[in-house]
Design a protein around this motif. Structure first.
Motif, PDB file in Angstrom:
ATOM      1  N   THR A  43       0.850  -1.189   0.000  1.00 41.31           N
ATOM      2  CA  THR A  43       0.000   0.000   0.000  1.00 41.31           C
ATOM      3  C   THR A  43       0.885   1.237   0.000  1.00 41.31           C
ATOM      4  O   THR A  43       1.772   1.369   0.848  1.00 41.31           O
ATOM      5  CB  THR A  43      -0.928   0.021   1.230  1.00 41.31           C
ATOM      6  N   LEU A  44       0.622   2.134  -0.940  1.00 42.17           N
ATOM      7  CA  LEU A  44       1.522   3.266  -1.179  1.00 42.17           C
ATOM      8  C   LEU A  44       0.733   4.572  -1.215  1.00 42.17           C
ATOM      9  O   LEU A  44      -0.345   4.633  -1.807  1.00 42.17           O
ATOM     10  CB  LEU A  44       2.246   3.066  -2.517  1.00 42.17           C
ATOM     11  N   VAL A  45       1.300   5.608  -0.596  1.00 38.12           N
ATOM     12  CA  VAL A  45       0.797   6.977  -0.719  1.00 38.12           C
ATOM     13  C   VAL A  45       1.827   7.808  -1.463  1.00 38.12           C
ATOM     14  O   VAL A  45       3.024   7.750  -1.151  1.00 38.12           O
ATOM     15  CB  VAL A  45       0.521   7.605   0.664  1.00 38.12           C
ATOM     16  N   ILE A  46       1.368   8.575  -2.449  1.00 41.65           N
ATOM     17  CA  ILE A  46       2.231   9.496  -3.197  1.00 41.65           C
ATOM     18  C   ILE A  46       1.606  10.879  -3.094  1.00 41.65           C
ATOM     19  O   ILE A  46       0.476  11.090  -3.528  1.00 41.65           O
ATOM     20  CB  ILE A  46       2.347   9.082  -4.676  1.00 41.65           C
ATOM     21  N   ALA A  47       2.335  11.820  -2.497  1.00 39.62           N
ATOM     22  CA  ALA A  47       1.850  13.193  -2.361  1.00 39.62           C
ATOM     23  C   ALA A  47       2.805  14.123  -3.089  1.00 39.62           C
ATOM     24  O   ALA A  47       4.022  14.038  -2.904  1.00 39.62           O
ATOM     25  CB  ALA A  47       1.730  13.586  -0.891  1.00 39.62           C
ATOM     26  N   CYS A  48       2.268  15.011  -3.906  1.00 38.93           N
ATOM     27  CA  CYS A  48       3.084  15.943  -4.685  1.00 38.93           C
ATOM     28  C   CYS A  48       2.624  17.373  -4.442  1.00 38.93           C
ATOM     29  O   CYS A  48       1.424  17.669  -4.507  1.00 38.93           O
ATOM     30  CB  CYS A  48       2.965  15.653  -6.190  1.00 38.93           C
ATOM     31  N   ASP A  72      -1.130  12.850 -16.381  1.00 42.04           N
ATOM     32  CA  ASP A  72      -1.232  11.501 -16.934  1.00 42.04           C
ATOM     33  C   ASP A  72      -0.499  10.503 -16.043  1.00 42.04           C
ATOM     34  O   ASP A  72      -1.029   9.428 -15.738  1.00 42.04           O
ATOM     35  CB  ASP A  72      -0.640  11.470 -18.348  1.00 42.04           C
ATOM     36  N   ALA A  73       0.715  10.838 -15.611  1.00 45.91           N
ATOM     37  CA  ALA A  73       1.486   9.937 -14.755  1.00 45.91           C
ATOM     38  C   ALA A  73       0.787   9.728 -13.421  1.00 45.91           C
ATOM     39  O   ALA A  73       0.724   8.599 -12.901  1.00 45.91           O
ATOM     40  CB  ALA A  73       2.892  10.487 -14.549  1.00 45.91           C
ATOM     41  N   LEU A  74       0.246  10.806 -12.848  1.00 43.63           N
ATOM     42  CA  LEU A  74      -0.469  10.670 -11.582  1.00 43.63           C
ATOM     43  C   LEU A  74      -1.739   9.839 -11.742  1.00 43.63           C
ATOM     44  O   LEU A  74      -2.078   9.026 -10.871  1.00 43.63           O
ATOM     45  CB  LEU A  74      -0.811  12.050 -11.030  1.00 43.63           C
ATOM     46  N   ASP A  75      -2.457  10.029 -12.848  1.00 43.30           N
ATOM     47  CA  ASP A  75      -3.659   9.238 -13.105  1.00 43.30           C
ATOM     48  C   ASP A  75      -3.325   7.756 -13.218  1.00 43.30           C
ATOM     49  O   ASP A  75      -4.058   6.897 -12.716  1.00 43.30           O
ATOM     50  CB  ASP A  75      -4.337   9.704 -14.390  1.00 43.30           C
ATOM     51  N   ARG A  76      -2.231   7.454 -13.890  1.00 42.24           N
ATOM     52  CA  ARG A  76      -1.821   6.050 -14.028  1.00 42.24           C
ATOM     53  C   ARG A  76      -1.554   5.437 -12.659  1.00 42.24           C
ATOM     54  O   ARG A  76      -1.980   4.323 -12.365  1.00 42.24           O
ATOM     55  CB  ARG A  76      -0.585   5.933 -14.899  1.00 42.24           C
ATOM     56  N   LEU A  77      -0.860   6.178 -11.808  1.00 43.18           N
ATOM     57  CA  LEU A  77      -0.567   5.672 -10.470  1.00 43.18           C
ATOM     58  C   LEU A  77      -1.843   5.511  -9.649  1.00 43.18           C
ATOM     59  O   LEU A  77      -2.034   4.497  -8.964  1.00 43.18           O
ATOM     60  CB  LEU A  77       0.405   6.610  -9.766  1.00 43.18           C
ATOM     61  N   ALA A  78      -2.734   6.506  -9.715  1.00 48.34           N
ATOM     62  CA  ALA A  78      -3.956   6.457  -8.922  1.00 48.34           C
ATOM     63  C   ALA A  78      -4.879   5.329  -9.358  1.00 48.34           C
ATOM     64  O   ALA A  78      -5.732   4.892  -8.575  1.00 48.34           O
ATOM     65  CB  ALA A  78      -4.694   7.790  -9.010  1.00 48.34           C
ATOM     66  N   GLY A  79      -4.714   4.865 -10.584  1.00 43.39           N
ATOM     67  CA  GLY A  79      -5.528   3.769 -11.077  1.00 43.39           C
ATOM     68  C   GLY A  79      -5.037   2.399 -10.672  1.00 43.39           C
ATOM     69  O   GLY A  79      -5.696   1.393 -10.945  1.00 43.39           O
ATOM     70  N   THR A  83      -3.105   2.241  -4.167  1.00 44.81           N
ATOM     71  CA  THR A  83      -2.194   3.351  -4.428  1.00 44.81           C
ATOM     72  C   THR A  83      -2.992   4.652  -4.342  1.00 44.81           C
ATOM     73  O   THR A  83      -3.915   4.870  -5.127  1.00 44.81           O
ATOM     74  CB  THR A  83      -1.553   3.222  -5.822  1.00 44.81           C
ATOM     75  N   THR A  84      -2.658   5.483  -3.382  1.00 46.86           N
ATOM     76  CA  THR A  84      -3.339   6.763  -3.183  1.00 46.86           C
ATOM     77  C   THR A  84      -2.423   7.885  -3.622  1.00 46.86           C
ATOM     78  O   THR A  84      -1.263   7.957  -3.207  1.00 46.86           O
ATOM     79  CB  THR A  84      -3.715   6.962  -1.702  1.00 46.86           C
ATOM     80  N   VAL A  85      -2.941   8.761  -4.478  1.00 43.44           N
ATOM     81  CA  VAL A  85      -2.143   9.853  -5.034  1.00 43.44           C
ATOM     82  C   VAL A  85      -2.828  11.170  -4.697  1.00 43.44           C
ATOM     83  O   VAL A  85      -4.025  11.345  -4.945  1.00 43.44           O
ATOM     84  CB  VAL A  85      -1.986   9.707  -6.554  1.00 43.44           C
ATOM     85  N   ALA A  86      -2.068  12.101  -4.140  1.00 44.75           N
ATOM     86  CA  ALA A  86      -2.633  13.375  -3.703  1.00 44.75           C
ATOM     87  C   ALA A  86      -1.824  14.540  -4.228  1.00 44.75           C
ATOM     88  O   ALA A  86      -0.590  14.483  -4.295  1.00 44.75           O
ATOM     89  CB  ALA A  86      -2.681  13.441  -2.176  1.00 44.75           C
ATOM     90  N   LEU A  87      -2.519  15.605  -4.623  1.00 39.89           N
ATOM     91  CA  LEU A  87      -1.899  16.909  -4.845  1.00 39.89           C
ATOM     92  C   LEU A  87      -2.028  17.676  -3.544  1.00 39.89           C
ATOM     93  O   LEU A  87      -3.132  17.859  -3.026  1.00 39.89           O
ATOM     94  CB  LEU A  87      -2.591  17.667  -5.977  1.00 39.89           C
ATOM     95  N   LEU A  88      -0.911  18.135  -3.017  1.00 39.86           N
ATOM     96  CA  LEU A  88      -0.858  18.773  -1.707  1.00 39.86           C
ATOM     97  C   LEU A  88      -0.276  20.167  -1.894  1.00 39.86           C
ATOM     98  O   LEU A  88       0.924  20.330  -2.077  1.00 39.86           O
ATOM     99  CB  LEU A  88       0.006  17.917  -0.782  1.00 39.86           C
ATOM    100  N   VAL A 103      -8.934  15.386 -11.247  1.00 37.69           N
ATOM    101  CA  VAL A 103     -10.216  14.889 -10.746  1.00 37.69           C
ATOM    102  C   VAL A 103      -9.972  13.550 -10.058  1.00 37.69           C
ATOM    103  O   VAL A 103      -8.900  12.960 -10.153  1.00 37.69           O
ATOM    104  CB  VAL A 103     -11.238  14.715 -11.895  1.00 37.69           C
ATOM    105  N   ALA A 104     -10.999  13.071  -9.347  1.00 41.02           N
ATOM    106  CA  ALA A 104     -10.915  11.779  -8.679  1.00 41.02           C
ATOM    107  C   ALA A 104     -10.544  10.691  -9.699  1.00 41.02           C
ATOM    108  O   ALA A 104     -10.937  10.785 -10.864  1.00 41.02           O
ATOM    109  CB  ALA A 104     -12.260  11.460  -8.012  1.00 41.02           C
ATOM    110  N   PRO A 105      -9.738   9.709  -9.280  1.00 44.28           N
ATOM    111  CA  PRO A 105      -9.399   9.378  -7.896  1.00 44.28           C
ATOM    112  C   PRO A 105      -8.234  10.163  -7.290  1.00 44.28           C
ATOM    113  O   PRO A 105      -7.822   9.857  -6.170  1.00 44.28           O
ATOM    114  CB  PRO A 105      -9.038   7.894  -7.980  1.00 44.28           C
ATOM    115  N   LEU A 106      -7.666  11.139  -8.010  1.00 43.46           N
ATOM    116  CA  LEU A 106      -6.645  11.969  -7.387  1.00 43.46           C
ATOM    117  C   LEU A 106      -7.265  12.724  -6.205  1.00 43.46           C
ATOM    118  O   LEU A 106      -8.375  13.242  -6.300  1.00 43.46           O
ATOM    119  CB  LEU A 106      -6.061  12.967  -8.375  1.00 43.46           C
ATOM    120  N   VAL A 107      -6.539  12.781  -5.101  1.00 41.05           N
ATOM    121  CA  VAL A 107      -6.989  13.477  -3.904  1.00 41.05           C
ATOM    122  C   VAL A 107      -6.406  14.887  -3.928  1.00 41.05           C
ATOM    123  O   VAL A 107      -5.196  15.053  -4.109  1.00 41.05           O
ATOM    124  CB  VAL A 107      -6.539  12.731  -2.631  1.00 41.05           C
TER     125      VAL A 107
END
Length: 276
Positions: A43-48, A72-79, A83-88, A103-107
């Motif tokens: 289980t991975l979290v990626i915050a950018c 596009d890269a973030l969408d691929r990861l979030a899919g 794997t949870t991907v967030a813009l912070l 947009v979702a599933p990006l947080v």
């Protein structure tokens, strides 16, 4: 799905066939090893961070669109599974959504980690509202004497922007006045970044936001990527085994570094391939 299954014959993503294949990125051996470890974790979290990390700085913040391939890269990861991907971002959440197009599933987490999809945990009280009004007024007074500067109003903060100011002396004077006056008020929380001074009436922390994402997901590893001094609060709260990546030069608490925004896009694309 293997990386080979996730590409068309010309190297484009099968999930996003209209996207150009990312440029090859030269990662340090240590960062390449860290990405491999992250790709294998259950289980991975990626915050950018956004500005300066995924989007180049521009004089008009409303025009700071993502670099080619970034979303596009973030969408691929979030899919990918677990794997949870967030813009912070320091931007308020509405502005972040508008400028990034994410947009979702990006947080999307705005206001330096304090503004989530459901808003703030509690609304500002009367004292905080009065303090915010005073901060905004004092910054506006500074702007009135600094051609090119402007104030950005957020739900819990006001921000002085001086990047468009042509005269370096005026730019420095405005920053100094902001730090000496409204930033010195009792009950405010100050974040000084690249040509910006943000003065909030409620404390926020990107580090606390990352911890919240980890707690919500149970992630074994969190990756945080950022470029500004404001992101150091995020790097400071990472756990042993988490991965902090600083973009560009400057002192940092991050354990890894990349040169620029295209390198960020490249490493995110590499991670998506490895984890896919």
């Amino acid at each position: 799905m293997t990386p080979a299954d996730d590409a068309t014959p010309d190297g484009r993503s099968a999930l996003h066939p209209d996207a150009d294949p990312p440029a090859a990125v030269d990662l340090s051996p240590e960062l390449a090893d860290a990405l491999g470890r992250a790709a294998r974790t259950p289980t991975l979290v990626i915050a950018c961070d956004y500005d300066g990390t995924l989007a180049p700085f521009v004089d008009d913040p409303t025009l700071a669109v993502p670099a080619p391939g970034a979303i596009d890269a973030l969408d691929r990861l979030a899919g990918l599974p677990r794997t949870t991907v967030a813009l912070l971002s320091g931007r308020n959440r509405e502005a972040l959504a508008r400028v990034s197009g994410a947009v979702a599933p990006l947080v999307l987490v705005g206001s330096h980690g304090s503004e989530w999809e459901g808003g703030f945990d509690t609304p500002l009280d009367d004292d905080e509202l009065a303090r915010l009004d005073r901060v905004g007024s004092e910054l506006s007074e500074i702007v009135s004497r600094t051609p090119g500067a402007h104030v950005e109003h957020k739900p819990t903060a006001a921000v002085l922007h001086v990047r468009p100011v042509e005269d370096p002396a005026l730019r420095q004077r405005a920053m100094a006045e902001a730090m000496a006056r409204p930033a010195a008020l009792d009950g405010v929380f100050v974040t000084e970044g690249k040509n910006v001074v943000e003065i909030a009436v409620r404390e926020a922390s990107k580090g606390a936001a990352i911890e919240r994402l980890v707690e919500q997901t149970g992630a074994e590893i969190a990756i945080f990527i950022g470029d500004d001094v404001t992101d150091e609060r995020g790097f400071a709260r990472l756990r042993d085994g988490d991965i902090g990546i600083k973009v560009g030069d400057g002192r940092t608490l991050a354990t890894h570094r990349v040169a620029d925004i295209p390198a960020v896009v490249g490493l995110l694309s590499r991670l998506a391939e490895l984890r896919g």
